[in-house]
Enzyme design. Sequence first.
Site, mmCIF file in Angstrom:
data_model
loop_
_atom_site.group_PDB
_atom_site.id
_atom_site.type_symbol
_atom_site.label_atom_id
_atom_site.label_comp_id
_atom_site.label_asym_id
_atom_site.label_seq_id
_atom_site.Cartn_x
_atom_site.Cartn_y
_atom_site.Cartn_z
ATOM 1 N N HIS A 67 -80.552 104.805 102.320
ATOM 2 C CA HIS A 67 -80.637 105.039 101.417
ATOM 3 C C HIS A 67 -80.929 106.709 100.935
ATOM 4 O O HIS A 67 -81.187 107.727 101.752
ATOM 5 C CB HIS A 67 -82.273 104.844 101.062
ATOM 6 N N ASP A 69 -80.432 100.881 104.293
ATOM 7 C CA ASP A 69 -81.189 100.789 103.010
ATOM 8 C C ASP A 69 -82.692 99.526 102.615
ATOM 9 O O ASP A 69 -81.321 98.245 102.503
ATOM 10 C CB ASP A 69 -80.424 101.057 101.968
ATOM 11 N N SER A 104 -81.759 105.883 93.169
ATOM 12 C CA SER A 104 -82.862 105.466 93.811
ATOM 13 C C SER A 104 -84.124 104.915 92.334
ATOM 14 O O SER A 104 -83.280 104.216 91.298
ATOM 15 C CB SER A 104 -83.789 106.158 94.450
#
Length: 302
Positions: free
Chosen positions: A276, A244, A163
């Site tokens: 995600h 995601d 991320s």
Amino acid sequence: MASESSEVVKEFRFFRVYKDGRLEFFMPPVEKIPPFDDPITGVRSKDVVISLDPPVSARIFLPRISDPTRKLPLLFYVHGGGFSMLSAFARSYHNFVSTAAAEAGAIAVSVEYGLFPSRPIPACYDDSWAALRWVAGHAGGDGAEPWLNEHADFGRVFIGGDSAGGNISHTLAARVGSIGLPQGVKVVGVILVHPYFGGTDDDQMWLHMCPTNGGLSDPTLKPAKEDLARLGCEKVLVFVAEKDHLMEVGIGYYEELKKSGWKGSVELVKNVGEEHCFHIHKPEYEKAVELKDKFVSFIKHN
């Protein structure tokens, strides 16, 4: 009419901003755990202070040593959390990096960088770069940390993150390519797991967290072609997740890197049907184990 203190002027994915400047985060503060020696995996861990001003620290993981004469690949890990949450010392990240260290037979350094709002962007990039340079400063065997002096193979360094940490990992690789690291240090590969780049509804949140931003074309939000072309590594592994909202920008990164003129090799892995960073939240889940195994294999076989 709402009072000034309760009037919301901006609302983003992770927090809202009130007219008086107050922030309200939607997730509670993360619980941090201390380092410990794991009797099951044999991985030892400890925390080190890299800098007091600005405050930068890291957690180091040392796997079980079967041959003291053999140097170990080094994983430099950057946690996620939208540049504003989570920690290298959170249980989820401790467990993931510890497992990766055990299974890859690698010494790992997980950096604790500054977060918005106490330390707005670009602190996350600068802190992580300072930590990577601190680690690289042990290549001569005379650094401050004995585990790195004695066990790290600085010819086999890997940078990885998920991320926001994937975004930061890209910037680190770009700085390695443009600024460089001390002699004897070689970044072999970079692993980006569900990386956070520009081109989604989160762009305005990133701009808010970075008061000195360069707009939507800021190269730390939207990687510049020249940075892609000079990434300071040989191989890149990119994971994207089908459910995601960052999937398309992750695929875009992969495609732009292939077209940039960079001489390395890049691989894309799509986690079909997944959300995600599912692997951090559900590490025992079958597909999370598959992701982790691919992550580990990238280190073991390069």
